[in-house]
Write a protein that holds these residues in place. Structure first.
Motif, PDB file in Angstrom:
ATOM      1  N   ARG A  35       0.804  -1.169   0.079  1.00  0.00           N
ATOM      2  CA  ARG A  35      -0.034   0.087  -0.020  1.00  0.00           C
ATOM      3  C   ARG A  35       0.997   1.331  -0.133  1.00  0.00           C
ATOM      4  O   ARG A  35       0.567   2.227  -0.638  1.00  0.00           O
ATOM      5  CB  ARG A  35      -0.792  -0.073   1.137  1.00  0.00           C
ATOM      6  CG  ARG A  35      -1.896   1.117   1.566  1.00  0.00           C
ATOM      7  CD  ARG A  35      -2.977   0.650   0.548  1.00  0.00           C
ATOM      8  NE  ARG A  35      -4.245   1.503   0.833  1.00  0.00           N
ATOM      9  CZ  ARG A  35      -5.257   1.463   1.484  1.00  0.00           C
ATOM     10  NH1 ARG A  35      -5.545   0.384   1.840  1.00  0.00           N
ATOM     11  NH2 ARG A  35      -6.531   2.179   1.341  1.00  0.00           N
ATOM     12  N   ASP A  36       1.969   1.375   0.980  1.00  0.00           N
ATOM     13  CA  ASP A  36       2.765   2.611   0.936  1.00  0.00           C
ATOM     14  C   ASP A  36       3.453   2.822  -0.438  1.00  0.00           C
ATOM     15  O   ASP A  36       3.709   3.784  -0.556  1.00  0.00           O
ATOM     16  CB  ASP A  36       3.752   2.442   1.859  1.00  0.00           C
ATOM     17  CG  ASP A  36       3.207   2.246   3.265  1.00  0.00           C
ATOM     18  OD1 ASP A  36       1.972   2.904   3.442  1.00  0.00           O
ATOM     19  OD2 ASP A  36       3.840   1.849   4.208  1.00  0.00           O
ATOM     20  N   GLU A  37       3.731   1.951  -1.261  1.00  0.00           N
ATOM     21  CA  GLU A  37       4.440   2.033  -2.500  1.00  0.00           C
ATOM     22  C   GLU A  37       3.487   2.400  -3.655  1.00  0.00           C
ATOM     23  O   GLU A  37       3.867   2.794  -4.790  1.00  0.00           O
ATOM     24  CB  GLU A  37       5.114   0.750  -3.119  1.00  0.00           C
ATOM     25  CG  GLU A  37       5.978   0.438  -1.998  1.00  0.00           C
ATOM     26  CD  GLU A  37       7.021  -0.746  -2.407  1.00  0.00           C
ATOM     27  OE1 GLU A  37       7.695  -0.922  -3.585  1.00  0.00           O
ATOM     28  OE2 GLU A  37       7.150  -1.858  -1.419  1.00  0.00           O
ATOM     29  N   CYS A  38       2.100   2.180  -3.457  1.00  0.00           N
ATOM     30  CA  CYS A  38       1.120   2.402  -4.690  1.00  0.00           C
ATOM     31  C   CYS A  38       1.061   3.916  -4.642  1.00  0.00           C
ATOM     32  O   CYS A  38       0.750   4.592  -3.622  1.00  0.00           O
ATOM     33  CB  CYS A  38      -0.355   1.740  -4.181  1.00  0.00           C
ATOM     34  SG  CYS A  38      -0.277   0.041  -4.206  1.00  0.00           S
ATOM     35  N   ASN A  39       1.018   4.469  -5.673  1.00  0.00           N
ATOM     36  CA  ASN A  39       0.574   5.755  -6.165  1.00  0.00           C
ATOM     37  C   ASN A  39      -0.939   5.920  -6.901  1.00  0.00           C
ATOM     38  O   ASN A  39      -1.644   5.029  -6.873  1.00  0.00           O
ATOM     39  CB  ASN A  39       1.879   6.333  -6.998  1.00  0.00           C
ATOM     40  CG  ASN A  39       1.819   5.947  -8.244  1.00  0.00           C
ATOM     41  OD1 ASN A  39       0.803   5.224  -8.854  1.00  0.00           O
ATOM     42  ND2 ASN A  39       2.932   6.036  -9.001  1.00  0.00           N
ATOM     43  N   LYS A  69      -6.476  12.109  -1.435  1.00  0.00           N
ATOM     44  CA  LYS A  69      -4.841  12.230  -1.451  1.00  0.00           C
ATOM     45  C   LYS A  69      -4.114  13.156  -2.516  1.00  0.00           C
ATOM     46  O   LYS A  69      -3.092  13.717  -2.467  1.00  0.00           O
ATOM     47  CB  LYS A  69      -4.204  10.943  -1.677  1.00  0.00           C
ATOM     48  CG  LYS A  69      -4.328   9.838  -0.312  1.00  0.00           C
ATOM     49  CD  LYS A  69      -3.995   8.612  -0.448  1.00  0.00           C
ATOM     50  CE  LYS A  69      -3.954   7.728   0.713  1.00  0.00           C
ATOM     51  NZ  LYS A  69      -3.639   6.363   0.617  1.00  0.00           N
TER      52      LYS A  69
END
Length: 84
Positions: A35-39, A69
């Motif tokens: 999730r943290d790498e998804c843009n 976001k």
């Protein structure tokens, strides 16, 4: 387990080929595991597949989250409107 980049590339390829069910599974895997790498593009691809599979409520929720976001991302705004 494959890495984020490999899963993302395969999901994008399948989406472009119109294989939305298969792509959706990979986007979900990316979303759940990386999730943290998804843009915004991964979010959009995930929501796009949901939309194509007529899972409108799920697409709407994902677009809403992505909009918060990055409200300027045009592709998400368009998909968000379609989901509504």
């Amino acid at each position: 387990m494959e890495g984020f980049k490999e899963i993302k590339l395969e999901a994008n390829k399948l989406r472009k080929e119109g294989k939305y069910e298969q792509a959706l599974a990979l986007y979900k895997q990316c979303w759940d595991a990386f999730r943290d790498e998804c843009n915004e593009w991964e979010s959009w691809g995930y929501a796009y597949c949901l939309q194509k599979l007529k899972r409108y409520n799920e697409a709407f929720e994902l677009c809403r989250e992505s909009y918060k976001k990055n409200p300027e991302f045009a592709q998400n705004k368009n998909l968000y409107a379609w989901s509504i």
